[in-house]
Design a protein around this motif. Structure first.
Motif, PDB file in Angstrom:
ATOM      1  N   GLU A 185       4.380   3.164 -13.921  1.00 46.15           N
ATOM      2  CA  GLU A 185       3.289   4.261 -14.421  1.00 46.15           C
ATOM      3  C   GLU A 185       3.207   3.844 -15.814  1.00 46.15           C
ATOM      4  O   GLU A 185       4.198   4.110 -16.722  1.00 46.15           O
ATOM      5  CB  GLU A 185       3.367   5.356 -14.031  1.00 46.15           C
ATOM      6  N   SER A 244      -1.511   5.730 -14.828  1.00 47.72           N
ATOM      7  CA  SER A 244      -2.076   4.739 -13.930  1.00 47.72           C
ATOM      8  C   SER A 244      -0.580   3.904 -13.328  1.00 47.72           C
ATOM      9  O   SER A 244      -0.249   3.294 -14.245  1.00 47.72           O
ATOM     10  CB  SER A 244      -3.257   4.002 -14.122  1.00 47.72           C
ATOM     11  N   TYR A 245      -0.522   3.504 -12.059  1.00 50.39           N
ATOM     12  CA  TYR A 245       0.374   2.952 -11.518  1.00 50.39           C
ATOM     13  C   TYR A 245      -0.137   1.457 -11.665  1.00 50.39           C
ATOM     14  O   TYR A 245      -1.117   1.001 -11.336  1.00 50.39           O
ATOM     15  CB  TYR A 245       0.880   3.412 -10.070  1.00 50.39           C
ATOM     16  N   VAL A 250      -3.790   9.898  -1.459  1.00 50.45           N
ATOM     17  CA  VAL A 250      -4.460   8.759  -2.291  1.00 50.45           C
ATOM     18  C   VAL A 250      -3.696   7.473  -2.024  1.00 50.45           C
ATOM     19  O   VAL A 250      -2.408   7.543  -2.095  1.00 50.45           O
ATOM     20  CB  VAL A 250      -4.489   8.863  -3.965  1.00 50.45           C
ATOM     21  N   THR A 280       0.985   5.421   0.031  1.00 48.60           N
ATOM     22  CA  THR A 280       0.184   6.686   0.207  1.00 48.60           C
ATOM     23  C   THR A 280       0.997   7.696  -0.652  1.00 48.60           C
ATOM     24  O   THR A 280       2.032   8.112  -0.209  1.00 48.60           O
ATOM     25  CB  THR A 280       0.004   6.894   1.803  1.00 48.60           C
ATOM     26  N   ASN A 322       0.852  -1.322  -0.127  1.00 43.05           N
ATOM     27  CA  ASN A 322       0.102   0.043   0.004  1.00 43.05           C
ATOM     28  C   ASN A 322       0.907   1.204  -0.122  1.00 43.05           C
ATOM     29  O   ASN A 322       1.772   1.161   0.772  1.00 43.05           O
ATOM     30  CB  ASN A 322      -0.861   0.006   1.214  1.00 43.05           C
ATOM     31  N   ILE A 341      -2.990   3.742  -2.710  1.00 46.82           N
ATOM     32  CA  ILE A 341      -2.961   2.725  -3.737  1.00 46.82           C
ATOM     33  C   ILE A 341      -2.441   1.327  -3.445  1.00 46.82           C
ATOM     34  O   ILE A 341      -1.224   1.471  -2.400  1.00 46.82           O
ATOM     35  CB  ILE A 341      -2.274   3.112  -5.134  1.00 46.82           C
ATOM     36  N   SER A 342      -2.760   0.275  -3.650  1.00 48.00           N
ATOM     37  CA  SER A 342      -2.422  -0.885  -3.503  1.00 48.00           C
ATOM     38  C   SER A 342      -1.955  -1.729  -4.913  1.00 48.00           C
ATOM     39  O   SER A 342      -2.675  -1.733  -5.570  1.00 48.00           O
ATOM     40  CB  SER A 342      -3.425  -1.937  -2.848  1.00 48.00           C
ATOM     41  N   LEU A 343      -0.645  -2.018  -4.772  1.00 50.84           N
ATOM     42  CA  LEU A 343       0.209  -2.294  -5.968  1.00 50.84           C
ATOM     43  C   LEU A 343       0.624  -3.650  -5.983  1.00 50.84           C
ATOM     44  O   LEU A 343       1.095  -4.295  -4.941  1.00 50.84           O
ATOM     45  CB  LEU A 343       1.024  -1.370  -6.575  1.00 50.84           C
TER      46      LEU A 343
END
Length: 376
Positions: A78, A82-83, A31, A26, A24, A33-35
């Motif tokens: 990216e 978008s990542y 925002v 931040t 995760n 995001i979980s990658l």
């Protein structure tokens, strides 16, 4: 007594936590995001992908002369704004890391531990190929690389992007600091001094340096055993008679040669003075250790002189007390007083723990200290 707030650790703007195989992140706009971890397979879902290695070097201080080992380096890939995934690798004993991403896409480079983030070195300190397109993010929290690609060597220097092959990977991992690479460092704030703007020059009651001619400077040496890089000591100096705030000094612990996790900071304070009537003007010193959130310290030792005379009061993160012009100074005490100019003998004496000037000096964290802390 007048109090002046001077320094606080800035909240980090990027963070990463591993959750069920994902991380995760931040981002700076809050925002979350979980990658997933980026696959190193050249073909995914029938699509051929080209992988590249980014060469990053991490240092423990802004001077970029102390490599930081075993530090996680992240590349967030990216595509079309978008990542899509991340990769992670740790620095070696030379502070070097080669982290994988997709060629011809963008990548965000982050360097962080569980407690602290490294900062991207300023553009004038980066060592990159002239064709490299990149930007350093707000407050130096990361580096955004646009259109990642290998531009080849320039004047015999390869990097900072290497192709995805075993040979290229080895070139990256064994690269010289002279080759192109991205640079990061931890805080290790340079020593700073903020003087009271209302002080009158040469006034023994208000001026930080009241002496005519050669300025006199005073330092206290604090040892800190820690693996944390973003550590500093903030020390206020106040006129113990009038309560006038002389100023605030900040210093970060510095490593010595082969000193392991032992570091030491030489923190400047306003030397006690005497007025025209030869009356003593003591200095009240009030200092604290600034650490990343979740860290703590324990006081482990105090010099015999300070302990026997009860000069300083201490907790596990603060120390305070009143010093006079008749107080003892020198390596046995861990407090130093000498001329500041032209050779800054007081600072050099504190660094080396000796009552002598050395033209080439390094911090010696184990000699001539006033207080010692263990922080983790």
């Amino acid at each position: 007594m007048q109090y002046h707030a001077y320094f606080s650790i800035v909240a980090l703007m990027f963070s990463a936590k591993e959750v069920l195989g994902h991380h995760n992140f931040t981002l700076d706009d809050n925002v979350l995001i979980s990658l997933p971890e980026l696959s190193s397979d050249p073909v995914v879902g029938g699509d051929t992908r080209y992988l590249c290695f980014l060469n990053v070097r991490v240092y423990s201080n802004p001077s970029l002369n102390r490599p930081a080992s075993d530090i996680p380096v992240y590349a967030l890939t990216e595509r079309e704004n978008s990542y899509i995934g991340y990769s992670k690798v740790k620095t070696d004993e030379n502070g070097n890391a080669c982290v994988i991403t997709l060629c011809y896409e963008n990548a965000l480079l982050l360097v962080e531990t569980d407690r602290e983030n490294a900062l991207a070195a300023s553009k004038d300190k980066q060592h990159l190929h002239i064709a490299m397109q990149y930007s350093i993010l707000h407050k130096q929290r990361g580096i955004k690389v646009q259109n990642v690609q290998n531009f080849g060597s320039l004047f015999g220097q390869p990097g900072p992007v290497y192709a995805n092959s075993e040979i290229e990977k080895q070139f990256c991992e064994n690269s010289s600091p002279d080759y192109f690479h991205f640079k990061y460092h931890f805080f290790g704030e340079p020593d700073k001094l903020e003087e009271n703007p209302e002080a009158e020059e040469y006034d023994p009651n208000t001026s930080w340096y009241p002496s005519f001619g050669a300025k006199e400077a005073c330092f206290i040496k604090i040892q800190i055993q820690t693996g944390i890089f973003s550590t500093s000591i903030v020390a206020e100096s106040v006129n113990a008679v009038s309560g006038f705030w002389y100023g605030t000094a900040i210093a970060s612990p510095k490593e010595g040669i082969n000193s392991g996790t032992a570091k030491a900071a030489c923190v400047e304070f306003r030397c006690p003075a005497v007025n025209d009537l030869n009356d003593d003007i003591p200095t009240f010193l009030n200092a604290s250790i600034a650490l990343p959130s979740g860290s703590s310290c324990n006081l482990t030792s105090m010099s015999n002189e300070l302990s026997q005379k009860g000069i300083l009061n201490t907790t596990d993160t603060t120390f305070w007390g009143t010093l006079t012009s008749n107080s003892n100074y020198g390596p046995n005490v861990g407090i130093y007083k000498n001329v500041k100019e032209p050779q800054d003998v007081a600072r050099f004496s504190c660094y080396t723990g000796k009552n002598a000037f050395e033209s080439a000096y390094e911090m010696n964290p184990g000699v001539g200290i006033a207080l010692a802390y263990l922080c983790q």
